[in-house]
Design a protein around this motif. Structure first.
Motif, PDB file in Angstrom:
ATOM      1  N   SER A 124     -40.729  24.375 -40.926  1.00 53.73           N
ATOM      2  CA  SER A 124     -41.104  22.960 -40.955  1.00 53.73           C
ATOM      3  C   SER A 124     -39.953  22.102 -41.465  1.00 53.73           C
ATOM      4  CB  SER A 124     -42.331  22.751 -41.854  1.00 53.73           C
ATOM      5  OG  SER A 124     -43.468  23.403 -41.345  1.00 53.73           O
ATOM      6  N   ILE A 125     -39.259  22.608 -42.482  1.00 51.04           N
ATOM      7  CA  ILE A 125     -38.120  21.869 -43.045  1.00 51.04           C
ATOM      8  C   ILE A 125     -36.973  21.819 -42.042  1.00 51.04           C
ATOM      9  CG2 ILE A 125     -36.365  21.875 -44.860  1.00 51.04           C
ATOM     10  CD1 ILE A 125     -38.500  23.202 -46.679  1.00 51.04           C
ATOM     11  N   ILE A 126     -36.641  22.955 -41.452  1.00 51.90           N
ATOM     12  CA  ILE A 126     -35.541  23.013 -40.483  1.00 51.90           C
ATOM     13  C   ILE A 126     -35.793  22.066 -39.316  1.00 51.90           C
ATOM     14  CG2 ILE A 126     -34.438  24.493 -38.749  1.00 51.90           C
ATOM     15  CD1 ILE A 126     -34.754  26.812 -40.764  1.00 51.90           C
ATOM     16  N   ASP A 127     -37.036  22.016 -38.846  1.00 50.51           N
ATOM     17  CA  ASP A 127     -37.388  21.179 -37.700  1.00 50.51           C
ATOM     18  C   ASP A 127     -37.597  19.715 -38.073  1.00 50.51           C
ATOM     19  OD1 ASP A 127     -37.310  23.481 -36.206  1.00 50.51           O
ATOM     20  OD2 ASP A 127     -39.482  23.742 -36.120  1.00 50.51           O
ATOM     21  N   ASP A 128     -37.505  19.405 -39.379  1.00 52.80           N
ATOM     22  CA  ASP A 128     -37.768  18.046 -39.857  1.00 52.80           C
ATOM     23  C   ASP A 128     -39.155  17.584 -39.407  1.00 52.80           C
ATOM     24  OD1 ASP A 128     -37.095  15.804 -41.319  1.00 52.80           O
ATOM     25  OD2 ASP A 128     -36.093  14.792 -39.659  1.00 52.80           O
ATOM     26  N   TYR A 129     -40.099  18.524 -39.481  1.00 52.80           N
ATOM     27  CA  TYR A 129     -41.458  18.272 -39.000  1.00 52.80           C
ATOM     28  C   TYR A 129     -42.177  17.308 -39.936  1.00 52.80           C
ATOM     29  CZ  TYR A 129     -45.959  19.425 -36.836  1.00 52.80           C
ATOM     30  OH  TYR A 129     -47.157  19.368 -36.168  1.00 52.80           O
ATOM     31  N   GLN A 130     -42.862  16.344 -39.367  1.00 53.55           N
ATOM     32  CA  GLN A 130     -43.432  15.258 -40.159  1.00 53.55           C
ATOM     33  C   GLN A 130     -44.777  15.611 -40.799  1.00 53.55           C
ATOM     34  OE1 GLN A 130     -41.546  12.433 -40.688  1.00 53.55           O
ATOM     35  NE2 GLN A 130     -40.052  13.691 -39.591  1.00 53.55           N
ATOM     36  N   HIS A 131     -45.501  16.574 -40.215  1.00 45.98           N
ATOM     37  CA  HIS A 131     -46.865  16.863 -40.684  1.00 45.98           C
ATOM     38  C   HIS A 131     -46.848  18.111 -41.566  1.00 45.98           C
ATOM     39  CE1 HIS A 131     -48.210  13.787 -37.947  1.00 45.98           C
ATOM     40  NE2 HIS A 131     -47.573  14.389 -36.970  1.00 45.98           N
ATOM     41  N   PHE A 132     -46.652  17.893 -42.836  1.00 47.81           N
ATOM     42  CA  PHE A 132     -46.473  18.962 -43.807  1.00 47.81           C
ATOM     43  C   PHE A 132     -47.809  19.256 -44.486  1.00 47.81           C
ATOM     44  CE2 PHE A 132     -44.267  20.945 -47.454  1.00 47.81           C
ATOM     45  CZ  PHE A 132     -43.275  21.620 -46.766  1.00 47.81           C
ATOM     46  N   GLY A 133     -48.104  20.526 -44.769  1.00 47.30           N
ATOM     47  CA  GLY A 133     -49.362  20.786 -45.454  1.00 47.30           C
ATOM     48  C   GLY A 133     -49.685  22.255 -45.592  1.00 47.30           C
ATOM     49  N   LEU A 134     -50.922  22.528 -46.035  1.00 42.39           N
ATOM     50  CA  LEU A 134     -51.410  23.876 -46.277  1.00 42.39           C
ATOM     51  C   LEU A 134     -52.771  24.052 -45.619  1.00 42.39           C
ATOM     52  CD1 LEU A 134     -50.642  24.008 -50.103  1.00 42.39           C
ATOM     53  CD2 LEU A 134     -49.361  25.233 -48.338  1.00 42.39           C
ATOM     54  N   LEU A 200     -52.865  24.451 -28.856  1.00 38.96           N
ATOM     55  CA  LEU A 200     -51.845  23.681 -29.573  1.00 38.96           C
ATOM     56  C   LEU A 200     -50.971  24.555 -30.473  1.00 38.96           C
ATOM     57  CD1 LEU A 200     -53.923  20.555 -30.696  1.00 38.96           C
ATOM     58  CD2 LEU A 200     -52.383  20.755 -28.728  1.00 38.96           C
ATOM     59  N   ALA A 201     -51.259  25.844 -30.515  1.00 40.71           N
ATOM     60  CA  ALA A 201     -50.576  26.728 -31.462  1.00 40.71           C
ATOM     61  C   ALA A 201     -49.077  26.816 -31.190  1.00 40.71           C
ATOM     62  CB  ALA A 201     -51.193  28.121 -31.410  1.00 40.71           C
ATOM     63  N   THR A 202     -48.301  26.767 -32.280  1.00 37.54           N
ATOM     64  CA  THR A 202     -46.868  27.059 -32.223  1.00 37.54           C
ATOM     65  C   THR A 202     -46.598  28.202 -33.196  1.00 37.54           C
ATOM     66  OG1 THR A 202     -46.336  25.428 -33.940  1.00 37.54           O
ATOM     67  CG2 THR A 202     -46.269  24.685 -31.643  1.00 37.54           C
ATOM     68  N   TYR A 203     -45.469  28.876 -33.004  1.00 35.20           N
ATOM     69  CA  TYR A 203     -45.208  30.095 -33.765  1.00 35.20           C
ATOM     70  C   TYR A 203     -43.806  30.074 -34.370  1.00 35.20           C
ATOM     71  CZ  TYR A 203     -49.399  31.860 -31.503  1.00 35.20           C
ATOM     72  OH  TYR A 203     -50.692  32.011 -31.071  1.00 35.20           O
ATOM     73  N   CYS A 204     -43.671  30.770 -35.478  1.00 32.25           N
ATOM     74  CA  CYS A 204     -42.362  30.919 -36.109  1.00 32.25           C
ATOM     75  C   CYS A 204     -42.217  32.357 -36.593  1.00 32.25           C
ATOM     76  CB  CYS A 204     -42.191  29.942 -37.268  1.00 32.25           C
ATOM     77  SG  CYS A 204     -43.454  30.052 -38.556  1.00 32.25           S
ATOM     78  N   SER A 205     -40.997  32.838 -36.604  1.00 37.25           N
ATOM     79  CA  SER A 205     -40.737  34.217 -37.014  1.00 37.25           C
ATOM     80  C   SER A 205     -40.077  34.242 -38.387  1.00 37.25           C
ATOM     81  CB  SER A 205     -39.840  34.913 -35.987  1.00 37.25           C
ATOM     82  OG  SER A 205     -38.625  34.202 -35.843  1.00 37.25           O
ATOM     83  N   LYS A 206     -39.963  35.424 -38.942  1.00 34.98           N
ATOM     84  CA  LYS A 206     -39.307  35.590 -40.233  1.00 34.98           C
ATOM     85  C   LYS A 206     -37.835  35.223 -40.109  1.00 34.98           C
ATOM     86  CE  LYS A 206     -38.467  38.996 -43.880  1.00 34.98           C
ATOM     87  NZ  LYS A 206     -38.650  40.401 -44.310  1.00 34.98           N
ATOM     88  N   LEU A 207     -37.327  34.480 -41.079  1.00 38.60           N
ATOM     89  CA  LEU A 207     -35.934  34.041 -41.057  1.00 38.60           C
ATOM     90  C   LEU A 207     -35.065  34.997 -41.871  1.00 38.60           C
ATOM     91  CD1 LEU A 207     -36.670  30.249 -41.497  1.00 38.60           C
ATOM     92  CD2 LEU A 207     -35.857  31.366 -39.425  1.00 38.60           C
TER      93      LEU A 207
END
Length: 311
Positions: A124-134, A200-207
């Protein structure tokens, strides 16, 4: 309320510490000890360290099929039923038998269905994503695909310019609050599950370390990557070797440069490095096979000056 807690990193430990103030933690389950550093000394997880310090039993299964028997043995030993299994950054998917036979909930670092997977906060940080949350979900057999039991949206400014460890520290009280809300609602039989919109699902992998490379193309993108991955160690290439950048203190994204990596300015405690677009202020480095040093000491050790190239 009797809980078994699954988790591994410091963020999970901090959530566990908060839950331990309010609930009975029958046991913790965490990843096996892993080799750390040049000498490959085995290091226990943050969750295990805390569990040992407060005399909570800790299990470290190698295979996921072991977990069902571990949970059964916990219930037998304590002569009580496990009311809920709480999962926070455990690092493995629980198998079908566990998910279907226990009330398993997971605290996830995004507003699902976005950023399902291993590193939602960092991505989320890398993408500068605006909708942050839990989000807290009732776990199912998929990857972060269960019904949403509670979520909390955070304004991005709350974590503005924070490195990833600082971000996780900021998130702890919010994570604790929504977990406690879900556990209370479960006890009072007032949960209101909401199915995720899987389309709407998006995915991310381990960095990993390779993802922490700063290409010096865009200063804002490099700075965001530094904030997200400085616990791994962001780095650039210098003299065909890895030069770790320990501390970036800011960026400017307004100007363009023909030569990325050029040292543009030297101040008493930091240096200005050119990107193709913008500049980065760097405060400390770790050269190959050396200890961490401030920017000026690094320049002196390498005999670098304004106009020289870090690339």
């Amino acid at each position: 309320m009797n809980l078994v807690f699954f988790g591994t990193p410091p963020f999970a430990r901090d959530i566990l510490m908060e839950l331990h103030k309010q609930y009975d933690i029958l046991a913790t389950i965490t990843q096996p000890d892993k080799p750390f550093g040049r000498k490959k000394i085995l290091k226990m997880s943050a969750v295990k360290e805390y569990a040992i310090s407060v005399n909570i039993e800790c299990f470290q299964p190698i295979k996921s099929y072991e977990i069902k028997d571990i949970l059964h043995n916990i219930e037998t030993k304590h002569k009580t039923k496990i009311d809920a299994v709480v999962v926070v950054a455990y690092g493995k998917i629980l198998n079908k038998e566990v998910v279907e036979n226990y009330f398993c909930i997971n605290l996830h670092g995004s507003l699902l269905p976005y950023y399902r997977g291993a590193s939602p906060v960092q991505n989320s940080i890398i993408d500068d994503y605006q909708h942050f949350g839990l989000s807290v979900i009732r776990m199912d057999n998929g990857l972060d695909s269960g019904e949403i039991l509670e979520s909390y949206a955070l304004h991005k400014d709350i974590v503005y310019k924070q490195t990833i460890n600082q971000v996780f520290t900021t998130l702890v009280p919010y994570g604790k609050d929504i977990l406690c809300k879900v556990l209370e609602d479960f006890t009072l039989n007032r949960l209101c599950p909401t199915p995720q919109n899987h389309e709407l699902a998006t995915y991310c992998s381990k960095l990993e370390k390779k993802d922490a490379y700063l290409d010096l193309e865009d200063s804002k993108a490099c700075y965001l990557r530094y904030l997200a991955l400085n616990n791994i160690g962001t780095w650039i290439r210098y003299n065909e070797e890895t030069l770790k950048i320990n501390t970036l203190v800011g960026y400017d994204n307004r100007s363009e440069h023909k030569q990325k990596g050029e040292i543009l300015e030297i101040q008493k405690d930091k240096i200005l490095i050119a990107c193709k677009k913008g500049e980065l202020w760097a405060e400390s480095f770790t050269p190959p096979n050396k200890s961490k040093m401030n920017a000026i000491s690094f320049l002196q050790s390498c005999k670098l000056k304004v106009g020289d190239i870090l690339e």
